[in-house]
Design a protein around this motif. Sequence first.
Motif, mmCIF file in Angstrom:
data_model
loop_
_atom_site.group_PDB
_atom_site.id
_atom_site.type_symbol
_atom_site.label_atom_id
_atom_site.label_comp_id
_atom_site.label_asym_id
_atom_site.label_seq_id
_atom_site.Cartn_x
_atom_site.Cartn_y
_atom_site.Cartn_z
ATOM 1 N N CYS A 30 0.822 -1.216 0.000
ATOM 2 C CA CYS A 30 0.000 0.000 0.000
ATOM 3 C C CYS A 30 0.853 1.262 0.000
ATOM 4 C CB CYS A 30 -0.935 0.000 1.209
ATOM 5 S SG CYS A 30 -2.254 -1.229 1.081
ATOM 6 N N GLU A 31 2.091 1.166 0.504
ATOM 7 C CA GLU A 31 2.986 2.320 0.447
ATOM 8 C C GLU A 31 3.291 2.707 -0.991
ATOM 9 O OE1 GLU A 31 6.501 1.374 2.557
ATOM 10 O OE2 GLU A 31 5.556 1.401 4.537
ATOM 11 N N ARG A 32 3.239 1.724 -1.899
ATOM 12 C CA ARG A 32 3.581 1.965 -3.301
ATOM 13 C C ARG A 32 2.350 2.032 -4.190
ATOM 14 N NH1 ARG A 32 9.097 0.469 -4.098
ATOM 15 N NH2 ARG A 32 8.664 0.407 -6.306
ATOM 16 N N ALA A 33 1.165 2.099 -3.567
ATOM 17 C CA ALA A 33 -0.076 2.104 -4.348
ATOM 18 C C ALA A 33 -0.091 3.309 -5.281
ATOM 19 C CB ALA A 33 -1.288 2.130 -3.425
ATOM 20 N N SER A 34 -0.403 3.053 -6.558
ATOM 21 C CA SER A 34 -0.421 4.131 -7.548
ATOM 22 C C SER A 34 -1.831 4.457 -8.011
ATOM 23 C CB SER A 34 0.427 3.741 -8.761
ATOM 24 O OG SER A 34 -0.086 2.579 -9.366
ATOM 25 N N GLN A 35 -2.814 3.645 -7.655
ATOM 26 C CA GLN A 35 -4.191 3.872 -8.084
ATOM 27 C C GLN A 35 -5.022 4.284 -6.869
ATOM 28 O OE1 GLN A 35 -5.058 3.681 -11.192
ATOM 29 N NE2 GLN A 35 -3.208 2.801 -12.047
ATOM 30 N N GLY A 36 -4.794 5.487 -6.364
ATOM 31 C CA GLY A 36 -5.516 5.915 -5.176
ATOM 32 C C GLY A 36 -5.096 5.077 -3.992
ATOM 33 N N ASN A 37 -6.081 4.493 -3.301
ATOM 34 C CA ASN A 37 -5.800 3.629 -2.162
ATOM 35 C C ASN A 37 -5.984 2.161 -2.509
ATOM 36 O OD1 ASN A 37 -5.287 5.787 -0.365
ATOM 37 N ND2 ASN A 37 -7.492 6.141 -0.158
ATOM 38 N N GLU A 38 -6.091 1.850 -3.798
ATOM 39 C CA GLU A 38 -6.330 0.476 -4.222
ATOM 40 C C GLU A 38 -5.034 -0.169 -4.711
ATOM 41 O OE1 GLU A 38 -9.346 1.155 -7.187
ATOM 42 O OE2 GLU A 38 -10.910 0.465 -5.821
ATOM 43 N N ILE A 39 -4.960 -1.490 -4.547
ATOM 44 C CA ILE A 39 -3.833 -2.262 -5.069
ATOM 45 C C ILE A 39 -4.390 -3.473 -5.809
ATOM 46 C CG2 ILE A 39 -2.238 -1.537 -3.254
ATOM 47 C CD1 ILE A 39 -2.664 -4.258 -1.922
ATOM 48 N N LEU A 40 -3.555 -4.067 -6.643
ATOM 49 C CA LEU A 40 -3.949 -5.307 -7.304
ATOM 50 C C LEU A 40 -4.046 -6.417 -6.265
ATOM 51 C CD1 LEU A 40 -1.798 -5.220 -10.550
ATOM 52 C CD2 LEU A 40 -4.278 -5.250 -10.440
ATOM 53 N N CYS A 41 -5.096 -7.210 -6.360
ATOM 54 C CA CYS A 41 -5.297 -8.296 -5.394
ATOM 55 C C CYS A 41 -4.637 -9.568 -5.919
ATOM 56 C CB CYS A 41 -6.776 -8.531 -5.159
ATOM 57 S SG CYS A 41 -7.101 -9.857 -3.972
ATOM 58 N N PRO A 42 -3.643 -10.130 -5.171
ATOM 59 C CA PRO A 42 -2.932 -11.321 -5.651
ATOM 60 C C PRO A 42 -3.541 -12.636 -5.172
ATOM 61 C CG PRO A 42 -1.790 -10.448 -3.749
ATOM 62 C CD PRO A 42 -3.016 -9.597 -3.933
ATOM 63 N N CYS A 43 -4.820 -12.632 -4.807
ATOM 64 C CA CYS A 43 -5.433 -13.878 -4.335
ATOM 65 C C CYS A 43 -5.728 -14.807 -5.509
ATOM 66 C CB CYS A 43 -6.716 -13.580 -3.556
ATOM 67 S SG CYS A 43 -8.119 -13.141 -4.587
ATOM 68 N N LYS A 44 -6.067 -16.052 -5.214
ATOM 69 C CA LYS A 44 -6.348 -17.035 -6.259
ATOM 70 C C LYS A 44 -7.549 -16.647 -7.102
ATOM 71 C CE LYS A 44 -4.425 -21.039 -3.806
ATOM 72 N NZ LYS A 44 -4.708 -22.346 -3.182
ATOM 73 N N LYS A 45 -8.488 -15.909 -6.509
ATOM 74 C CA LYS A 45 -9.701 -15.529 -7.224
ATOM 75 C C LYS A 45 -9.445 -14.370 -8.187
ATOM 76 C CE LYS A 45 -14.456 -13.972 -6.360
ATOM 77 N NZ LYS A 45 -15.430 -13.596 -5.313
ATOM 78 N N CYS A 46 -8.697 -13.367 -7.725
ATOM 79 C CA CYS A 46 -8.471 -12.157 -8.537
ATOM 80 C C CYS A 46 -7.239 -12.273 -9.434
ATOM 81 C CB CYS A 46 -8.330 -10.933 -7.631
ATOM 82 S SG CYS A 46 -9.811 -10.583 -6.640
ATOM 83 N N ALA A 47 -6.209 -12.996 -8.978
ATOM 84 C CA ALA A 47 -5.008 -13.283 -9.777
ATOM 85 C C ALA A 47 -4.375 -12.028 -10.370
ATOM 86 C CB ALA A 47 -5.330 -14.290 -10.874
ATOM 87 N N ASN A 48 -4.262 -10.974 -9.557
ATOM 88 C CA ASN A 48 -3.622 -9.720 -9.973
ATOM 89 C C ASN A 48 -4.321 -9.067 -11.154
ATOM 90 O OD1 ASN A 48 -1.404 -9.386 -8.111
ATOM 91 N ND2 ASN A 48 -0.444 -11.151 -9.088
ATOM 92 N N CYS A 49 -5.629 -9.281 -11.260
ATOM 93 C CA CYS A 49 -6.393 -8.663 -12.345
ATOM 94 C C CYS A 49 -7.402 -7.639 -11.835
ATOM 95 C CB CYS A 49 -7.126 -9.733 -13.162
ATOM 96 S SG CYS A 49 -6.027 -10.844 -14.059
ATOM 97 N N SER A 50 -7.674 -7.626 -10.520
ATOM 98 C CA SER A 50 -8.685 -6.738 -9.962
ATOM 99 C C SER A 50 -8.068 -5.837 -8.907
ATOM 100 C CB SER A 50 -9.831 -7.544 -9.333
ATOM 101 O OG SER A 50 -10.438 -8.388 -10.285
ATOM 102 N N TRP A 51 -8.530 -4.588 -8.865
ATOM 103 C CA TRP A 51 -8.053 -3.610 -7.897
ATOM 104 C C TRP A 51 -9.039 -3.527 -6.734
ATOM 105 C CZ3 TRP A 51 -3.529 -0.692 -8.784
ATOM 106 C CH2 TRP A 51 -2.973 -0.830 -10.055
#
Length: 390
Positions: A30-51
């Motif tokens: 979150c310190e490096r978040a570039s899209q507001g306060n959102e980050i890419l979610c690395p869970c099995k469901k989102c797989a780094n495709c959803s913020w």
Amino acid sequence: MSNGDKSWMGLRRSSDEYICRVNNFLDKACERASQGNEILCPCKKCANCSWHYRNVVEDHLVAYGFVQGYTRWIFHGEGFSRNNPHRSSDDEGSDMHDDIDGLLHDTFRNVEGDFRHDEGVREGPSEDAKRFFKLVEEGKQELYPGCENFSKLSFTIRLYLLKCIHGLSNVAFTDILDLLKEAFPFAQLPESFYKAKSMIKDLGLHYEKMHACPNDCMLFWNDNEKAENRSVCGSSRWKNVINPLTNASSKVPAKVLRYFPLKPRLKRIFMCFETAAAMRWHATERPNDGNLRHPADGEAWKDFDSLHEDFARDPRNVRLGLSSDGFNPFRTMSISHSTWPVMLMNYNLSPWICMKPEYIILFMIIPGPSSLGKDINVYLQPLIAELKEL
């Protein structure tokens, strides 16, 4: 960002240690978040495709765990520093040295043929050769006197990669360059975003623009390239935009298709020894035990081979699968917009490689705002033309 040993990712997700490690991960991400306060979610469901916001990502990681194989957190700040004391020399990809010489050799390996001697007359360099020598010169330039880690070219490529991953605007990229030049006046940096982009373009990472009818009925391409409107629907290829400062009107394309030519990308695959060998996996290394684990094991592949024996005889011939779907690039449901990327899957490769993002070929980006339906056929004409030529 690096947390060193990542074996904790396999711990029981309800354990205190796992939850504590997840929170440490989120603190740094979150310190490096570039899209507001959102980050890419690395869970099995989102797989780094959803913020998502931090609390949602935490819930997902506890409920579903990390996506399999995500041990190098490139989407959360890890992997851009050369000197990472936590990386083991045995880690895959631990050698962060930028092999610019190898990159340029693979890109312009036939450039030597541009200098031929015929009856004592020496031909001048081609455009490819000129680009090659320009990039070689930039690859030799130290970023600043005494810098051993970066050349001007390697630093520009790395900075451009950060721009793409974090969604920085062109203006923000130029402002960062201005700040770096002010802080490090001796650094050899591009003057602006457009100068940096031209360096990247010389490496062959470019696309073409094609104007399209706003009603998706035609491309202003080939015989229709100079047409001003479509005789069927009568729509103009232009729209008038008023400059609020000067009140002057200017014509801009109503709709623009971004098109990435296929042939240069296929050439790149065979320029590299490792990927050229991997293109024969389906014929030389695929287990032939009757189990279905790759499209080559299916009946459709075998039927195609029986109908086109000449094509099937050479395992280097390329088998591609096409995939496309619309998505909203603005990540908000309040805006109705559907942009369509068209991607090609390289089925010559093994199943554990062909679906990795770096081996998926992005062929075109069809702009919104509406869904295409059957009109997608209009936009696939350049692909069909290239495939026929190949």
